[in-house]
Design an enzyme around this catalytic site. Structure first.
Site, PDB file in Angstrom:
ATOM      1  N   GLN A  76       0.845  -1.199   0.000  1.00 47.49           N
ATOM      2  CA  GLN A  76       0.000   0.000   0.000  1.00 47.49           C
ATOM      3  C   GLN A  76       0.878   1.246   0.000  1.00 47.49           C
ATOM      4  OE1 GLN A  76      -3.519  -0.402   0.380  1.00 47.49           O
ATOM      5  NE2 GLN A  76      -3.741   1.763  -0.015  1.00 47.49           N
ATOM      6  N   PHE A  77       1.399   1.631  -1.172  1.00 48.71           N
ATOM      7  CA  PHE A  77       2.287   2.791  -1.240  1.00 48.71           C
ATOM      8  C   PHE A  77       1.583   4.065  -0.814  1.00 48.71           C
ATOM      9  CE2 PHE A  77       0.279   3.281  -5.340  1.00 48.71           C
ATOM     10  CZ  PHE A  77       0.278   4.645  -5.563  1.00 48.71           C
ATOM     11  N   THR A  78       0.263   4.112  -0.887  1.00 50.92           N
ATOM     12  CA  THR A  78      -0.475   5.330  -0.549  1.00 50.92           C
ATOM     13  C   THR A  78      -0.402   5.669   0.940  1.00 50.92           C
ATOM     14  OG1 THR A  78      -2.570   4.138  -0.312  1.00 50.92           O
ATOM     15  CG2 THR A  78      -2.057   5.058  -2.493  1.00 50.92           C
TER      16      THR A  78
END
Length: 143
Positions: A76-78
């Site tokens: 989950q890079f966000t």
């Protein structure tokens, strides 16, 4: 590294309509959304995996290690979005794929080395994540 951790009674992740990871309904487990930043290392991944595995957030103040609770890991890079300025998030704090992918794998491997039953999403894929949050209990673990 950041891990947004949710205690769940069911969860699954789909890629193009195909289930690639699941925590079966009526099973208490953990959904771990994992983000990586530039300064993270394999050591960071191991420390957070250990923290997650031993954190006493399940029923009766038990840990996933105590009850062999399953873990579903989703990249989950966000989690490293910067929304301070304007209306468009900046992703500069998120590590690039060539850094992040092996560290998410190191986190998953560390959980497995600790004895966890782990399933994963697919790194870099557009995923649909479904979960039934239990409690609700949601925690942010950071390195």
């Amino acid at each position: 590294m950041r891990v947004l951790l949710q205690r769940v009674t069911a969860a699954r992740v789909l890629v193009e309509g195909t289930v690639v990871g699941v925590i079966e309904p009526a099973t208490q487990g953990l959904l771990a959304l994992v983000g990586v930043t530039h300064h993270d290392t394999a050591g960071t991944a191991r420390r957070l995996a250990e923290k997650l595995w031993r954190l006493r957030i399940l029923d009766d103040q038990r840990s996933a290690a105590d009850v062999d609770a399953p873990v579903l890991v989703v990249s989950q890079f966000t989690l490293y979005a910067d929304t301070v300025k304007g209306r468009r998030p900046s992703w500069n704090a998120a590590a690039p794929r060539e850094v992040a992918e092996p560290l998410v794998a190191a986190f998953t491997d560390a959980l497995r080395d600790l004895g966890a039953t782990v399933q994963t999403g697919e790194f870099g894929a557009h995923m649909q994540v479904e979960s039934v949050n239990d409690g609700p209990v949601t925690l942010l673990l950071e390195s």
